[in-house]
Structures are given as C-alpha cells and as structure tokens.
Scaffold this active site. Structure first.
Site, mmCIF file in Angstrom:
data_model
loop_
_atom_site.group_PDB
_atom_site.id
_atom_site.type_symbol
_atom_site.label_atom_id
_atom_site.label_comp_id
_atom_site.label_asym_id
_atom_site.label_seq_id
_atom_site.Cartn_x
_atom_site.Cartn_y
_atom_site.Cartn_z
ATOM 1 C CG ASN A 10 -0.847 0.555 -2.218
ATOM 2 O OD1 ASN A 10 -1.503 0.956 -1.266
ATOM 3 N ND2 ASN A 10 -1.255 0.663 -3.468
ATOM 4 C CB CYS A 11 0.458 4.156 2.018
ATOM 5 S SG CYS A 11 0.821 5.799 2.636
ATOM 6 C CG ASP A 12 5.872 5.544 -1.180
ATOM 7 O OD1 ASP A 12 5.963 4.305 -1.347
ATOM 8 O OD2 ASP A 12 5.985 6.363 -2.111
#
Length: 115
Positions: A10-12
């Site tokens: 879920n890290c951009d």
C-alpha cells in the site's frame, strides 16, 4: 539477472516503482515485508552496501510512533534491531538488481540499473 523489490503493497512509492518496472517489461519478484518479514542476514548485507542511515525511514509512521527512548542513541545495532522488528521502517522500495541495492525510486536510476 534476478530482480527483487522489497516493500509493502500500500505504499505510493512502491506503486510508482512497480508501474515503472512493468511499463518497461522488467520482470521482478515482489517481497512484502508485512507478509514475509525480512531476514537478519539480508538486512546486514544491505547495511553493508548502503548504510543503515539510508535504509532507516525516519519519516515513516512506524518510526514516528516509536517511543522517544527507542529513537534516542540510534546506531547501526539499534537501527537494525528496529528494522527487523518492524520492517515497515525500512525505506521503500529496496530493489535488489543482481548484487546491487537501490533504495527509493528514481526512474533515471532504475533505467541505468536494469538496462
């Protein structure tokens, strides 16, 4: 050449790096810290190549939520223990390209590393 990307889904920045790799038809394996953790030996190898200061993400929510006593007196041993206990403190992504280690995502650095 084997390429492995380490991070959390879920890290951009991970998303941007994955889009870049896939858009350039670069095959890679994704290793999710949350699901798979990180081995001490691998972290030791990274620290030996790039240093713990580059790997420890002091801007991460996980690091910011640490107690002040955990943040004080940071050295290599303490930083490695923190990153092993909570791998989400490791800057993302870490890309293993053969025997090279890339920390963070910069398209121009990826271009040079995978071509």
């Amino acid at each position: 050449m084997t390429i492995t990307m380490y991070g959390i889904t879920n890290c951009d920045t991970i998303r941007k790096a994955r889009v870049w790799l896939e858009g350039h038809d670069v095959p890679y394996r994704f290793h999710d810290y949350r699901a798979e953790g990180i081995e001490a030996g691998r972290l030791d190898g990274w620290v030996g190549k790039v240093g713990w200061e580059k790997l420890l993400n002091k801007g991460s929510m996980t690091f910011r939520e640490l107690s002040e006593s955990d943040k004080l007196g940071l050295d290599e041993k303490k930083a490695k223990a923190l990153m092993l206990a909570k791998p989400t403190m490791i800057k993302r992504p870490v890309l293993e390209v053969g025997d090279r280690i890339l920390v963070g995502f910069k398209p121009e650095v990826y271009e040079e590393a995978v071509s």
